[in-house]
Design an enzyme around this catalytic site. Structure first.
Site, PDB file in Angstrom:
ATOM      1  N   CYS A  69       0.896  -1.166  -0.051  1.00 46.32           N
ATOM      2  CA  CYS A  69      -0.028  -0.083   0.058  1.00 46.32           C
ATOM      3  C   CYS A  69       0.963   1.203  -0.082  1.00 46.32           C
ATOM      4  O   CYS A  69       0.328   2.441  -0.364  1.00 46.32           O
ATOM      5  CB  CYS A  69      -0.808   0.022   1.283  1.00 46.32           C
ATOM      6  SG  CYS A  69      -2.112  -1.277   1.143  1.00 46.32           S
ATOM      7  N   ASN A 118     -10.349   0.683  -0.052  1.00 42.41           N
ATOM      8  CA  ASN A 118      -8.931   0.703  -0.090  1.00 42.41           C
ATOM      9  C   ASN A 118      -8.304  -0.194  -1.392  1.00 42.41           C
ATOM     10  O   ASN A 118      -8.472  -1.213  -1.519  1.00 42.41           O
ATOM     11  CB  ASN A 118      -8.437  -0.236   1.219  1.00 42.41           C
ATOM     12  CG  ASN A 118      -7.095  -0.188   1.337  1.00 42.41           C
ATOM     13  OD1 ASN A 118      -6.291   0.091   0.418  1.00 42.41           O
ATOM     14  ND2 ASN A 118      -6.489  -0.627   2.572  1.00 42.41           N
ATOM     15  N   HIS A 166      -2.809   7.354   2.133  1.00 39.89           N
ATOM     16  CA  HIS A 166      -3.443   6.057   1.842  1.00 39.89           C
ATOM     17  C   HIS A 166      -4.820   5.964   2.302  1.00 39.89           C
ATOM     18  O   HIS A 166      -5.103   5.869   3.556  1.00 39.89           O
ATOM     19  CB  HIS A 166      -2.385   5.018   2.068  1.00 39.89           C
ATOM     20  CG  HIS A 166      -3.168   3.588   2.138  1.00 39.89           C
ATOM     21  ND1 HIS A 166      -3.743   3.368   0.836  1.00 39.89           N
ATOM     22  CD2 HIS A 166      -3.230   2.561   2.591  1.00 39.89           C
ATOM     23  CE1 HIS A 166      -3.997   2.110   0.797  1.00 39.89           C
ATOM     24  NE2 HIS A 166      -3.749   1.461   2.191  1.00 39.89           N
TER      25      HIS A 166
HETATM   26  O1  UT7 Z   1      -4.137  -1.091   3.313  1.00 40.47           O
HETATM   27  C1  UT7 Z   1      -3.346  -2.056   3.970  1.00 40.47           C
HETATM   28  C2  UT7 Z   1      -3.500  -1.807   5.605  1.00 40.47           C
HETATM   29  N1  UT7 Z   1      -4.796  -2.175   6.032  1.00 40.47           N
HETATM   30  C3  UT7 Z   1      -5.669  -1.302   6.773  1.00 40.47           C
HETATM   31  O2  UT7 Z   1      -5.186  -0.061   7.234  1.00 40.47           O
HETATM   32  C4  UT7 Z   1      -6.551  -2.154   7.755  1.00 40.47           C
HETATM   33  C5  UT7 Z   1      -6.475  -1.506   9.023  1.00 40.47           C
HETATM   34  N2  UT7 Z   1      -7.462  -2.229  10.134  1.00 40.47           N
HETATM   35  C6  UT7 Z   1      -8.706  -1.975   9.965  1.00 40.47           C
HETATM   36  O3  UT7 Z   1      -8.995  -0.953   9.229  1.00 40.47           O
HETATM   37  C7  UT7 Z   1      -9.937  -2.419  11.137  1.00 40.47           C
HETATM   38  O4  UT7 Z   1      -9.060  -3.134  11.852  1.00 40.47           O
HETATM   39  C8  UT7 Z   1     -10.712  -3.393  10.118  1.00 40.47           C
HETATM   40  C9  UT7 Z   1     -11.796  -2.405   9.472  1.00 40.47           C
HETATM   41  C10 UT7 Z   1      -9.848  -4.442   9.374  1.00 40.47           C
HETATM   42  C11 UT7 Z   1     -11.539  -4.074  11.275  1.00 40.47           C
HETATM   43  O5  UT7 Z   1     -12.069  -3.290  12.159  1.00 40.47           O
HETATM   44  P1  UT7 Z   1     -12.036  -3.238  13.630  1.00 40.47           P
HETATM   45  O6  UT7 Z   1     -12.734  -2.308  14.228  1.00 40.47           O
HETATM   46  O7  UT7 Z   1     -10.499  -3.303  14.151  1.00 40.47           O
HETATM   47  O8  UT7 Z   1     -12.789  -4.539  14.003  1.00 40.47           O
HETATM   48  P2  UT7 Z   1     -12.173  -5.999  14.785  1.00 40.47           P
HETATM   49  O9  UT7 Z   1     -11.386  -6.661  13.875  1.00 40.47           O
HETATM   50  O10 UT7 Z   1     -11.786  -5.656  16.219  1.00 40.47           O
HETATM   51  O11 UT7 Z   1     -13.591  -6.822  14.849  1.00 40.47           O
HETATM   52  C12 UT7 Z   1     -14.572  -6.370  15.779  1.00 40.47           C
HETATM   53  C13 UT7 Z   1     -15.988  -7.199  15.459  1.00 40.47           C
HETATM   54  C14 UT7 Z   1     -15.680  -8.721  15.747  1.00 40.47           C
HETATM   55  O12 UT7 Z   1     -16.428  -9.164  16.375  1.00 40.47           O
HETATM   56  P3  UT7 Z   1     -16.540  -9.586  17.807  1.00 40.47           P
HETATM   57  O13 UT7 Z   1     -15.425 -10.654  17.987  1.00 40.47           O
HETATM   58  O14 UT7 Z   1     -16.338  -8.498  18.618  1.00 40.47           O
HETATM   59  O15 UT7 Z   1     -17.732 -10.281  17.884  1.00 40.47           O
HETATM   60  C15 UT7 Z   1     -15.601  -9.124  14.083  1.00 40.47           C
HETATM   61  O16 UT7 Z   1     -15.670 -10.469  14.128  1.00 40.47           O
HETATM   62  O17 UT7 Z   1     -16.364  -6.964  14.337  1.00 40.47           O
HETATM   63  C16 UT7 Z   1     -16.702  -7.996  13.474  1.00 40.47           C
HETATM   64  N3  UT7 Z   1     -16.543  -7.773  12.360  1.00 40.47           N
HETATM   65  C17 UT7 Z   1     -17.433  -7.613  11.272  1.00 40.47           C
HETATM   66  N4  UT7 Z   1     -18.712  -7.333  11.529  1.00 40.47           N
HETATM   67  C18 UT7 Z   1     -19.437  -7.090  10.511  1.00 40.47           C
HETATM   68  C19 UT7 Z   1     -15.188  -8.046  11.266  1.00 40.47           C
HETATM   69  N5  UT7 Z   1     -15.654  -7.571  10.199  1.00 40.47           N
HETATM   70  C20 UT7 Z   1     -16.910  -7.329  10.066  1.00 40.47           C
HETATM   71  C21 UT7 Z   1     -17.467  -6.965   9.149  1.00 40.47           C
HETATM   72  N6  UT7 Z   1     -18.973  -7.027   9.378  1.00 40.47           N
HETATM   73  N7  UT7 Z   1     -17.347  -6.691   7.741  1.00 40.47           N
END
Ligand code: UT7
Length: 318
Positions: free
Chosen positions: A110, A275, A245
């Site tokens: 990225c 992204n 980015h």
């Molecule tokens: O460009 C390359 C670099 N990449 C990035 O910069 C990405 C950086 N990371 C992020 O943007 C975020 O961490 C994500 C968008 C990937 C995830 O968001 P988050 O707020 O960190 O969510 P999380 O992984 O902590 O998950 C929170 C909850 C989980 O459920 P439980 O365990 O709390 O029940 C996940 O299973 O959200 C759930 N979850 C979803 N729910 C609905 C994860 N993905 C989804 C989804 N829809 N698509």
């Protein structure tokens, strides 16, 4: 001697996929995606290849610059989702444009667009080139696991390009690499060698520890922006826009708070494209250029982070 951006271009596939469309494929919903990531929709390739998208963005940038392909001295491209490992994306774009200059790819996920600028700047500084084309093009939809809601909702497809022309314009940069594959990894096809006794279980999809990437990105953006300001004796008032980015709206919001940077300084379009990895910064630049948001002499900070892990920021003059 460094460069000015003489022209920009972008291309995105026609098909738009909304959050509601994705909620049919995986257990997700529009509210979660908008609130946690800031994306409403993304463009997804149906027949468009990475090299086709890269070519179209490149041609648009050449047209915008008022140059023909034969004016190019070098083509530098970036992708993590190319059609082929060889030929490189740059060789394919060169061929489609009908150019005959040197062309090669740089792999830095990225952050790669900034690695292209840094490499180009070196050629200008050595007096080797007058015009360099830089392109980031991605078909991320090919390399995400469409059953993994943690990654498939985040990414989009598209390409962005810029034609750089030699100019006596201030340029500075900061690059950081923390090598390793524990946070973000895109494995390749494991092959079918009858001699290989290692792991073949990994699928060629994006693996990402989202929360680790999030924390890393926030710190990287805030630190890199301040490093460039300090090193150049500038304040935030001297910067017209920060072009980050586009990975997650909340990352930018947190980085702005952490770095004491007004959120309005950041140009954001993640809402419409998701992204697009190496394409996200040149796509944003093209939108800004065509919307008339930039005036010659404006100072911009471009900042990126991602697989590597690698993060970078460039101070450029429009
Ligand atoms: O460009 C390359 C670099 N990449 C990035 O910069 C990405 C950086 N990371 C992020 O943007 C975020 O961490 C994500 C968008 C990937 C995830 O968001 P988050 O707020 O960190 O969510 P999380 O992984 O902590 O998950 C929170 C909850 C989980 O459920 P439980 O365990 O709390 O029940 C996940 O299973 O959200 C759930 N979850 C979803 N729910 C609905 C994860 N993905 C989804 C989804 N829809 N698509």
């Amino acid at each position: 001697m460094s460069f000015m951006i003489r022209g920009t271009g972008m291309y995105v596939p026609e098909k738009i996929v909304t959050n509601d469309d994705l909620s049919i494929l995986v257990e997700t919903n529009d509210e979660w995606i908008q609130k946690r990531v800031g994306i409403k929709e993304r463009h997804i390739a149906v027949t468009e290849t990475t090299s086709e998208m890269g070519y179209r963005a490149a041609q648009a940038a050449l047209d915008n610059a008022g140059l023909q392909a034969d004016a190019l001295d070098l083509i530098l491209c970036a992708t993590v989702s190319g059609d082929t490992v060889s030929p490189s994306l740059a060789c394919m774009v060169q061929n489609k444009l009908g150019a005959d200059c040197m062309a090669y790819d740089i792999n830095a996920a990225c952050s790669a667009f900034l690695f292209l600028l840094e490499t180009a700047e070196g050629y200008f500084a050595r007096g080797k080139c007058k015009n360099i084309l830089v392109v980031g093009a991605e078909r991320m939809s090919r390399i995400v696991d469409w059953s993994d809601r943690g990654t498939c909702v985040i990414f989009g497809d598209g390409a962005g390009a810029a034609v750089l022309t030699k100019a006596d314009a201030p340029y500075d940069s900061v690059f950081t690499v923390h090598g390793g594959d524990s946070v973000i990894k895109i494995p390749t096809y494991p092959g079918k060698s009858p001699f290989w006794q290692g792991d073949v279980s990994e699928k060629p999809y994006v693996y990402m520890n989202g929360q680790e990437t999030f924390k890393y990105a926030v710190t990287a953006i805030a630190n890199d922006v301040h490093t460039l300001l300090d090193n150049n004796g500038l304040t935030m008032d001297d910067i017209r826009y920060i072009v980050p980015h586009q990975a997650n709206y909340r990352i930018i919001d947190s980085a702005a708070k952490r770095g004491g940077i007004p959120l309005e300084k950041f140009y954001l379009n993640i809402e419409r494209f998701g992204n697009t990895s190496s394409a996200s910064i040149p796509m944003a630049l093209d939108e800004m250029n065509r919307a008339g948001l930039l005036t010659r002499g404006d100072r911009l900070i471009l900042c990126a982070f991602g697989g590597g892990l690698a993060n970078a920021a460039c101070l450029i003059t429009w």
